[in-house]
Design an enzyme around this catalytic site. Structure first.
Site, mmCIF file in Angstrom:
data_model
loop_
_atom_site.group_PDB
_atom_site.id
_atom_site.type_symbol
_atom_site.label_atom_id
_atom_site.label_comp_id
_atom_site.label_asym_id
_atom_site.label_seq_id
_atom_site.Cartn_x
_atom_site.Cartn_y
_atom_site.Cartn_z
ATOM 1 N N GLY A 163 58.833 41.212 5.954
ATOM 2 C CA GLY A 163 58.802 42.231 7.013
ATOM 3 C C GLY A 163 59.844 43.312 6.790
ATOM 4 O O GLY A 163 60.535 43.733 7.724
ATOM 5 N N ALA A 164 59.925 43.797 5.537
ATOM 6 C CA ALA A 164 60.967 44.781 5.197
ATOM 7 C C ALA A 164 60.489 46.220 5.352
ATOM 8 O O ALA A 164 61.205 47.155 5.015
ATOM 9 C CB ALA A 164 61.452 44.543 3.767
ATOM 10 N N ARG B 65 52.902 44.348 4.715
ATOM 11 C CA ARG B 65 51.551 44.845 4.392
ATOM 12 C C ARG B 65 51.571 46.314 4.023
ATOM 13 O O ARG B 65 50.749 46.776 3.239
ATOM 14 C CB ARG B 65 50.618 44.637 5.598
ATOM 15 N N TYR C 31 54.076 34.247 22.649
ATOM 16 C CA TYR C 31 55.163 34.796 21.823
ATOM 17 C C TYR C 31 56.377 33.869 21.917
ATOM 18 O O TYR C 31 56.982 33.514 20.898
ATOM 19 C CB TYR C 31 55.529 36.223 22.258
ATOM 20 N N LYS D 261 58.458 31.526 19.009
ATOM 21 C CA LYS D 261 59.890 31.610 18.715
ATOM 22 C C LYS D 261 60.599 30.283 19.009
ATOM 23 O O LYS D 261 61.595 29.955 18.358
ATOM 24 C CB LYS D 261 60.513 32.796 19.466
ATOM 25 N N PRO E 289 67.845 37.442 18.446
ATOM 26 C CA PRO E 289 68.161 38.694 19.142
ATOM 27 C C PRO E 289 67.479 38.794 20.510
ATOM 28 O O PRO E 289 66.383 38.269 20.718
ATOM 29 C CB PRO E 289 67.604 39.785 18.214
ATOM 30 N N GLY E 290 68.144 39.530 21.391
ATOM 31 C CA GLY E 290 67.501 40.003 22.609
ATOM 32 C C GLY E 290 66.837 41.338 22.305
ATOM 33 O O GLY E 290 66.479 41.623 21.153
ATOM 34 N N PHE F 132 58.789 47.068 17.322
ATOM 35 C CA PHE F 132 58.326 45.849 17.986
ATOM 36 C C PHE F 132 57.461 46.131 19.226
ATOM 37 O O PHE F 132 56.356 45.597 19.360
ATOM 38 C CB PHE F 132 59.565 45.024 18.372
HETATM 39 P P1 NDP Z 1 59.004 45.717 13.545
HETATM 40 O O1 NDP Z 1 57.649 45.814 14.114
HETATM 41 O O2 NDP Z 1 59.803 46.946 13.385
HETATM 42 O O3 NDP Z 1 58.946 44.956 12.128
HETATM 43 C C1 NDP Z 1 58.112 43.857 11.905
HETATM 44 C C2 NDP Z 1 57.964 43.620 10.420
HETATM 45 O O4 NDP Z 1 57.119 42.458 10.228
HETATM 46 C C3 NDP Z 1 57.303 44.782 9.692
HETATM 47 O O5 NDP Z 1 57.926 44.999 8.463
HETATM 48 C C4 NDP Z 1 55.878 44.294 9.484
HETATM 49 O O6 NDP Z 1 55.331 44.846 8.291
HETATM 50 C C5 NDP Z 1 56.106 42.796 9.295
HETATM 51 N N1 NDP Z 1 54.879 42.060 9.570
HETATM 52 C C6 NDP Z 1 54.254 41.925 10.770
HETATM 53 N N2 NDP Z 1 53.078 41.282 10.609
HETATM 54 C C7 NDP Z 1 52.982 40.994 9.275
HETATM 55 C C8 NDP Z 1 51.992 40.351 8.474
HETATM 56 N N3 NDP Z 1 50.855 39.858 9.017
HETATM 57 N N4 NDP Z 1 52.200 40.231 7.153
HETATM 58 C C9 NDP Z 1 53.322 40.721 6.597
HETATM 59 N N5 NDP Z 1 54.308 41.330 7.285
HETATM 60 C C10 NDP Z 1 54.125 41.474 8.615
HETATM 61 O O7 NDP Z 1 59.776 44.665 14.485
HETATM 62 P P2 NDP Z 1 61.243 44.025 14.414
HETATM 63 O O8 NDP Z 1 61.998 44.513 13.248
HETATM 64 O O9 NDP Z 1 61.829 44.172 15.752
HETATM 65 O O10 NDP Z 1 60.842 42.499 14.242
HETATM 66 C C11 NDP Z 1 61.320 41.678 13.197
HETATM 67 C C12 NDP Z 1 61.442 40.248 13.710
HETATM 68 O O11 NDP Z 1 62.385 40.208 14.778
HETATM 69 C C13 NDP Z 1 60.149 39.670 14.295
HETATM 70 O O12 NDP Z 1 60.044 38.323 13.873
HETATM 71 C C14 NDP Z 1 60.359 39.742 15.808
HETATM 72 O O13 NDP Z 1 59.637 38.745 16.486
HETATM 73 C C15 NDP Z 1 61.857 39.497 15.877
HETATM 74 N N6 NDP Z 1 62.537 39.943 17.078
HETATM 75 C C16 NDP Z 1 62.466 41.241 17.516
HETATM 76 C C17 NDP Z 1 63.156 41.625 18.656
HETATM 77 C C18 NDP Z 1 63.090 43.017 19.188
HETATM 78 O O14 NDP Z 1 63.390 43.205 20.400
HETATM 79 N N7 NDP Z 1 62.770 44.019 18.392
HETATM 80 C C19 NDP Z 1 64.011 40.681 19.388
HETATM 81 C C20 NDP Z 1 64.003 39.352 18.849
HETATM 82 C C21 NDP Z 1 63.316 39.015 17.733
HETATM 83 P P3 NDP Z 1 53.838 45.416 8.110
HETATM 84 O O15 NDP Z 1 53.338 45.844 9.467
HETATM 85 O O16 NDP Z 1 54.000 46.535 7.144
HETATM 86 O O17 NDP Z 1 53.072 44.267 7.540
HETATM 87 C C1 8X3 Z 2 61.767 39.927 21.320
HETATM 88 C C2 8X3 Z 2 62.611 39.965 22.541
HETATM 89 O O1 8X3 Z 2 62.602 39.727 25.065
HETATM 90 O O2 8X3 Z 2 60.804 41.029 24.060
HETATM 91 O O3 8X3 Z 2 61.831 38.687 20.686
HETATM 92 O O4 8X3 Z 2 60.818 38.645 23.889
HETATM 93 S S1 8X3 Z 2 61.657 39.833 23.949
#
Ligand code: NDP
Ligand code: 8X3
Length: 250
Positions: free
Chosen positions: A8-9, A33, A152, A156, A182-183, A189
């Site tokens: 997910g970079a 992707r 969701y 987690k 993280p919160g 996201f």
């Molecule tokens: P983003 O949507 O900015 O990033 C998500 C990343 O995951 C993207 O690079 C995306 O790449 C990749 N991804 C999603 N689905 C797929 C798939 N099917 N195959 C391959 N890669 C995939 O969100 P965040 O950076 O916020 O999220 C990163 C992580 O942090 C997640 O696990 C999320 O649940 C978690 N998180 C986020 C929080 C928030 O408030 N933002 C809080 C707590 C946890 P692409 O679409 O190009 O495939």
């Molecule tokens: C993402 C944070 O509070 O939207 O993991 O579930 S929250």
């Protein structure tokens, strides 16, 4: 030089973690992707540092795609020292009785099964070398369920259970396992969750959310501890967030 694989970079935390790791001289395997995003990040990192970046474009929901991509890794990227399981999403926000099966499938297949697929491929190499480090990106939603968070949150909670399971089973092999929980953080996201820019923006109204660099710095703390120290889990929230349901917004 060490090698790290970050899932997910292509945006958010994963992108910031990749940039941070390049400053610590990790060669990088970056997955997602959206190949165009990964190519742009590869060019940026390689222009700014001496590290080498290899991109793998695949859908982590598919074990077949994950295996095929992984098996294509050039030999010089096959000694993976650090795995950051970050790829994930929330899809929708509905009460349990109105939830969409396709949203549930996407979350379970990405956040749980995707994490399993890639970890199952990487961990035997770490076991063979008797070293390695895994950091799973969990969530505060993996500690406390909130209204309409149902599936969701369940994914987690599963990440939290798998972090504990990996730590126990990989202990004899000297592999460190941590999670970051993280919160609320402003990345793509909420746009992915709601599919609507206004709804996504509204999530962050009235307070200062975390940003991707806050999470990258937390990962940085974990990877820079001495050899004998393992960080189990770090819960990080905006100051305005007490837990998943208690907020102090201005
Ligand atoms: P983003 O949507 O900015 O990033 C998500 C990343 O995951 C993207 O690079 C995306 O790449 C990749 N991804 C999603 N689905 C797929 C798939 N099917 N195959 C391959 N890669 C995939 O969100 P965040 O950076 O916020 O999220 C990163 C992580 O942090 C997640 O696990 C999320 O649940 C978690 N998180 C986020 C929080 C928030 O408030 N933002 C809080 C707590 C946890 P692409 O679409 O190009 O495939
Ligand atoms: C993402 C944070 O509070 O939207 O993991 O579930 S929250």
């Amino acid at each position: 030089m060490k090698t790290a694989l970050v899932t997910g970079a292509s945006s958010g935390f994963g992108e910031a973690i990749a940039e941070m790791l390049s400053k610590h001289n990790y060669n990088l395997i970056l997955t997602a992707r959206r190949g165009d995003r990964l190519s742009a990040l590869k060019s940026k990192i390689e222009a700014e540092s001496d590290v080498q970046v290899h991109t793998l474009v695949f859908d982590i929901q598919s074990n077949a795609e994950t295996e095929k991509a992984f098996n294509s890794l050039p030999v010089k990227f096959q000694s993976i020292d650090l795995l950051v399981n970050n790829a994930g999403l929330a899809a929708g926000m509905d009460t349990f009785d109105t939830g969409k099966i396709e949203d549930w499938d996407a979350m379970i297949d990405t956040n749980v099964k995707g994490l399993l697929y890639i970890s199952r491929l990487v961990t035997p190499w770490m076991v063979e070398r008797k070293s390695g480090q895994i950091i799973n990106i969990g969530s505060i939603a993996g500690r406390q369920v909130y209204p309409k968070g149902n599936v969701y949150c369940a994914t987690k909670f599963a990440v939290e259970a798998l972090t504990q399971a990996m730590r126990i089973d990989l202990l004899p092999h000297g592999i460190k396992v941590s999670s970051v929980s993280p919160g609320s953080a402003e990345t793509e996201f909420s746009l992915v969750r709601f599919g609507d820019a206004d709804k996504a923006k509204a999530v962050y109204n009235g307070y200062k959310p975390l940003n991707a660099n806050d999470i990258a710095e937390t990962v940085e703390f974990i990877i820079t501890r001495p050899c004998h120290v393992n960080i189990g889990d770090i819960l990080i929230t905006p100051v305005a967030q007490g837990d998943t349901m208690n907020w102090f917004k201005g």
